[in-house]
Design a protein around this motif. Structure first.
Motif, PDB file in Angstrom:
ATOM      1  N   TRP C 259      20.999  50.299  93.373  1.00 34.41           N
ATOM      2  CA  TRP C 259      22.133  51.173  93.977  1.00 34.41           C
ATOM      3  C   TRP C 259      20.429  52.303  94.431  1.00 34.41           C
ATOM      4  O   TRP C 259      20.340  52.646  93.581  1.00 34.41           O
ATOM      5  CB  TRP C 259      22.594  52.339  92.547  1.00 34.41           C
ATOM      6  N   TYR C 260      21.061  52.252  95.361  1.00 32.05           N
ATOM      7  CA  TYR C 260      19.831  53.100  96.543  1.00 32.05           C
ATOM      8  C   TYR C 260      20.994  54.205  97.244  1.00 32.05           C
ATOM      9  O   TYR C 260      22.323  54.070  96.983  1.00 32.05           O
ATOM     10  CB  TYR C 260      19.046  52.437  97.707  1.00 32.05           C
ATOM     11  N   HIS C 261      20.185  55.001  97.598  1.00 30.85           N
ATOM     12  CA  HIS C 261      20.693  56.963  98.360  1.00 30.85           C
ATOM     13  C   HIS C 261      20.399  56.282  99.733  1.00 30.85           C
ATOM     14  O   HIS C 261      18.489  56.518  99.297  1.00 30.85           O
ATOM     15  CB  HIS C 261      21.406  57.556  97.576  1.00 30.85           C
ATOM     16  N   PHE C 262      21.644  56.953 100.665  1.00 37.58           N
ATOM     17  CA  PHE C 262      20.143  57.735 101.953  1.00 37.58           C
ATOM     18  C   PHE C 262      20.604  58.646 101.578  1.00 37.58           C
ATOM     19  O   PHE C 262      20.506  59.723 101.572  1.00 37.58           O
ATOM     20  CB  PHE C 262      21.090  57.053 103.178  1.00 37.58           C
ATOM     21  N   THR C 263      18.784  59.038 101.726  1.00 33.58           N
ATOM     22  CA  THR C 263      17.811  60.280 102.078  1.00 33.58           C
ATOM     23  C   THR C 263      17.427  60.735 103.221  1.00 33.58           C
ATOM     24  O   THR C 263      17.470  60.009 104.388  1.00 33.58           O
ATOM     25  CB  THR C 263      17.452  60.922 100.816  1.00 33.58           C
ATOM     26  N   LEU C 264      17.247  61.954 103.109  1.00 37.31           N
ATOM     27  CA  LEU C 264      16.600  62.233 104.848  1.00 37.31           C
ATOM     28  C   LEU C 264      15.288  61.596 105.048  1.00 37.31           C
ATOM     29  O   LEU C 264      14.218  61.767 105.700  1.00 37.31           O
ATOM     30  CB  LEU C 264      16.597  63.554 105.151  1.00 37.31           C
ATOM     31  N   ALA C 265      14.922  61.525 103.299  1.00 36.39           N
ATOM     32  CA  ALA C 265      13.207  60.397 103.722  1.00 36.39           C
ATOM     33  C   ALA C 265      13.940  59.011 104.055  1.00 36.39           C
ATOM     34  O   ALA C 265      12.837  57.896 103.752  1.00 36.39           O
ATOM     35  CB  ALA C 265      12.408  61.330 103.094  1.00 36.39           C
ATOM     36  N   GLY C 266      15.166  58.637 104.131  1.00 37.66           N
ATOM     37  CA  GLY C 266      14.721  57.436 104.120  1.00 37.66           C
ATOM     38  C   GLY C 266      15.954  56.510 103.144  1.00 37.66           C
ATOM     39  O   GLY C 266      16.320  57.826 101.665  1.00 37.66           O
ATOM     40  N   LEU C 267      16.178  55.884 103.151  1.00 34.63           N
ATOM     41  CA  LEU C 267      16.472  54.769 101.699  1.00 34.63           C
ATOM     42  C   LEU C 267      16.024  54.534 100.612  1.00 34.63           C
ATOM     43  O   LEU C 267      14.385  54.838 101.139  1.00 34.63           O
ATOM     44  CB  LEU C 267      17.138  53.518 102.472  1.00 34.63           C
ATOM     45  N   LYS C 268      16.231  55.415  99.844  1.00 39.18           N
ATOM     46  CA  LYS C 268      15.446  55.132  98.126  1.00 39.18           C
ATOM     47  C   LYS C 268      16.194  54.444  96.957  1.00 39.18           C
ATOM     48  O   LYS C 268      17.498  55.215  97.036  1.00 39.18           O
ATOM     49  CB  LYS C 268      14.869  56.561  97.687  1.00 39.18           C
TER      50      LYS C 268
END
Lengths: 384, 384, 384, 384
Positions: C259-268
């Motif tokens: 599981w990843y999530h999209f953040t304002l610093a990119g995908l993490k």
């Protein structure tokens, strides 16, 4: 017009006979927009004679019920406001019984009228009314199949139904040489306006199969994964099968890894020898592509029709439903019969097990939108 | 291939020139599903050469950015997953500037490639790529018009735009005698696969107007109340104009009882002498019906094309977009170019003010769904 | 009003700062109806001061551009016609640059106005305008996250973004005794009309967790198959997750079983210790049900707020967004600010990492529809 | 349990009595998703006793028909697959007659069961089943009204119907002093789980009208143009009245500039003295706003209920339908009864002319979505 008279009663009775297998409740359902409740059709075909014959032709004719024009007008905008199509299923009253009374009332006056001196002037519209009723007889059968097929209990319409399994009786190929030919109606009997005028077409040499595609052949297509492979499908078709989650012909059901189909005699295992039906134009084209073949054009079909085993499935052609050269719409409401549908549809030729006896003709132009498949529509292939 | 080389640069530059009138912001908008953002089109036409030429044909070619295949693939399912069409407007990055760099990168390698020995083997796909780019140049113009026309401020694209008003330069009628003729491409230059194979057709004697319908003529139709009168319209068309509240051609606006239309040079009063455009097939047919005339067929148009004033509006024909006899799809992804759209659409012939110089041909088969009208599509009438 | 003056510039500059990480292209996108393009928000917050302050309060003020009232009015029906919400993304012009000029123009006149004698009379509407701008600053952040998150390339907004991972700094439980308490605003500073009037409520003894739910806890819920089990979900929620194919919080992506999530610093990769966010009310309730707990009510939250670790996620409460006793709408357009949204929404309390410094309050009433989750919305649990 | 036994028959018979005015055809219609066909309701209420009582409680009980669990399960996901709600109207078979047989079959076994030793253990679920049946009796009336009201012929259900016109019998105001009070059920008879647990609430002093809004008062609102004035409406409501073209309460029709309404006794002129009904929460709130008043909260209503003239219309309150403090869902399928609907709905208090005798209570919590109005729902106003 005694002959017409006896014809009139025979044809009118047939609608009643088709509905005699229904419960009252079955008469009311409209599971999708394009399926009309049987009660509505019984009323609508009757209204045609009241509206276009008795009202104009018979002195002192009194309408059975003035509201019925509103309830049972299908789409003739000329006649005035009407119940919008997708709302037909809401109209629980008048009752089925009342609609039967309506039929008897109109039939009684029509019987009088048909032997009256006025009848002759209405000969053509009466013939149209009877052919219209026959078209609805076919729709009654396919609509009923849709209605019962949408019921999760899959009830039986008639255990002896003869509408379902039919088989090829011929095989081989039929070829026609290059030439300029004529198509379109040129007889002296009844035809619809869309079959005229007879006109010349040039055709290259072509070859048709003298048989229709069977369930078994189509099952191979299904099992090959073709419904998941974009390359067989038109772009519009690919959108359609994905949006609607289509994975087989209408009425087919995969149960415990076995293919069944709903028939008017109930749920049955697929008979691989029987002729395929309930496919859309999209599916017909994809199958042809997969086979490395193509669909016949309307003209190819019509010219070869005398040499073909018709097979009793409507056959999708690769011809758009467009007016023939010189086509003229009739004046007034009757002019709405065919002309306004000559767009976005494809022609089907032949006839089906649900087509009333004597209603078919080689020049007949049946037509449906490319995603419609609740008719007994099948596939004949042509060589590329 | 020096000639191709110079052609390549000329054609590629033209896409840039069309977009040079745009702000960065204009490049991103997708106001309806069928309009593609200009940025996407600049990338997509470039991707075509990278995907179908450089990747296969040039040794050691390094993709500009591997993600671009995903972003800029239009519909070639063969190539793999792609951004679904209605989402193109969401893709704000890569930037317009980056896409320009992509174009320059690919063009630089294409310049090298075109003078390399490998080029010859790719001659056909390069020609296809350039014709593809020209098709997008026409779409760029009409998409931009749609984008700016959807802005309530109706901004100007180019005050000197030459895409708009054009006029009839001929008049009278053109008649062709009955006969068996040939249509379809038989030259030696480039043509699309859908223009082949050349084949015979029978045509009865027919007569076409040697002029296109003007705004003034169509305005009479509008003012007559025709958009409120079901009798001119196909059933599908009547549903369309009622659901979408259509009451005039696209880009027409009634302001204080005066008719204006949005043009790429801004909002202007309707010029009644100029040629009508931005009508759908539905509107073309309704207008013809109202005039007591009809649309030409594709074959009628093509055969008479040498004698006709083309008028620079695409002309709706009454022919469905179906494969010509013997039509064969190309193998692989390029085979998705035309064949999969041969359903539910009608053919348009001629060309428009937005068609790139040299791109048109009498055998060209343009096609759109029956309700589409954001192209410069107009009407030529035939006698019934 | 020097303090307001410096406040004004600080707050106004912050909107510019948020957008400074964007490309021009990013300013235009509206991937879903409820996300507004950043350019529109920059214009709209400026229009507020022009419309409600300068136009009425400054002699001889000349509108920057009369069209802007139409383009940048959000929903104030009182003011006149406006661009419908789902069309904001189509408005590519005026350019981003022009909107910056608009901001500078209005700010220049506001600077003059704030030191003029007229300013005092507009004190309240200016405070409202600044708080309005701060609300849009939070929306800018979450809308930008939605816009970039909808891009299949998942671009980075700011590699140092501080909006994302936050952690619990407390633990344990907070209990409050039964009693009649007061909630609602009673200070002397700014508050929104919906926070008034202060009023008594009876509360039974209750206990809240002094921590928010973490990604790790929610991941267990996801992995347990809860999105496939109707028993945790409201009937409306079950329809929603099935129709929209919801299987995890917004911006979460399962890639190769990780599981990843999209953040304002990119995908993490999901950080299991960080606080959960981007869940809807439906998901918050289902999770609470699964845990055998419940959400706090608004009053419970507000009373305990002094003892709680706020956690920097908006916290869904189990209180409907309804007017407080004695709530009065302001007169005129400003009265449209809050009152007309007091239906079909639930209250969120606290604040988030995207809430501007100083904008939060314990009496603040944030609100969203039950299926919305593009804010930094998380979960605090209460004991049943 | 003789008393329950006689109660059982009385209540069960009442469903039959309500449907005795229907034709067979009326039993099948489902004109909108939220209206269930009467046949389905007759089956569904019977299935409740078979599923939750006889199947578990009676030795050797044989299901009437195993398919009926699938056909007549409403929404109890616990029990297994079911016919999706919007498809209930498609199920034309089993016939109405068969469903009557089903009722008789189950009633016969229930009669036996009720005097058996096992009955006591099922006391609560039997009481729930009977209250469930009574809820469906109210729905039967309002669904039938919707079905017949959707018929363009507006047929009569029962010329002596007593469901329609009712009048205020009191007037004046009722005031309650500030204080901490208790609401919720605390009796010993039957109540639904959502009425528990009884709990304290603080209320400020408040004043309610001791009368409901009349048709005449609402007609003034209609005639004032309020349906065209955004300022009275919630934002969601404004969208609703514009999308659905709402301009009056359900069943109202403006014919030749006179207002009529459809009643179960046929189409009638609006009686301005009679109590308004068939309004949504949106309309109730807009009307209150227009009057400068407000709706009561649930607690206000319940506490004053002993002093109020109930008026026989369901009364919209300004309270969201949320669980009471300490609310616990029952285990298993019965737990799906109320809890899963506690979102996005508002509470109605009181009862209506369609509420079965003895079914109402001051603690009763009726609930509907904010745009629903096919119940006999009206308005009581509170002073601001």
């Amino acid at each position: 017009m005694t002959e017409v008279n006896s014809n009139y009663q025979l044809i009118r009775n047939q609608s009643i006979r088709i509905c005699s297998f229904l419960s009252i409740e079955d008469h009311i359902s409209q599971p999708v927009m394009y399926v009309s409740p049987p009660k509505w059709q019984l009323g609508h075909t009757t209204w045609f004679f009241e509206q276009f014959v008795l009202k104009d032709g018979m002195d002192n004719y009194k309408l059975f019920d003035p509201d019925f024009a509103f309830i049972f007008n299908s789409y003739y905008n000329f006649i005035g406001e009407r119940v919008v199509r997708y709302r037909r299923g809401n109209v629980t009253r008048p009752s089925v019984e009342k609609v039967h009374e309506y039929r008897e009332y109109v039939d009684k006056f029509m019987a009088e009228f048909l032997i009256s001196p006025n009848a002759h002037a209405f000969k053509e519209v009466i013939a149209l009314g009877l052919n219209h009723e026959q078209q609805h007889q076919e729709l009654l059968v396919t609509d009923i199949k849709y209605i019962l097929g949408a019921n999760p209990l899959w009830p039986v319409y008639d255990v002896n139904s003869h509408y379902e399994e039919v088989y090829n009786t011929s095989d081989g190929l039929v070829s026609i040489d290059e030439g300029v030919y004529e198509i379109g109606y040129n007889g002296t009997g009844f035809c619809f306006d869309n079959e005229m005028g007879r006109h010349k077409v040039y055709l290259p040499k072509y070859t048709l199969q003298n048989r229709l595609v069977t369930n078994g052949e189509y099952l191979e297509f299904v099992k090959s994964g073709a419904y998941k492979q974009f390359e067989w499908w038109f772009d519009d078709a690919w959108t359609w099968i994905n949006n609607e989650k289509i994975n087989s012909p209408l009425h087919w059901h995969s149960i415990d890894n076995e293919w069944y189909h709903f028939t008017l005699a109930g749920l049955k295992k697929i008979d691989t020898e029987a002729l395929l039906c309930h496919v859309s134009y999209y599916e017909a084209c994809a199958f042809a592509e997969w086979k490395g073949m193509r669909l016949p054009t309307e003209a190819e079909w019509e010219l070869a029709s005398g040499m073909l085993d018709w097979g009793k499935r409507w056959e999708w052609t690769n011809s758009a439903y467009l007016p023939y050269p010189g086509y003229l719409k009739a004046e007034g409401a009757v002019g709405e019969y065919n002309g306004k549908f000559m767009v976005n549809q494809m022609v089907l030729k032949g006839s089906s097990t649900a087509t009333p006896e004597g209603h078919g003709r080689s020049t007949y132009r049946n037509f449906f939108h490319t995603n419609m498949r609740w008719q007994y529509s099948g596939i004949r292939l042509a060589l590329k």
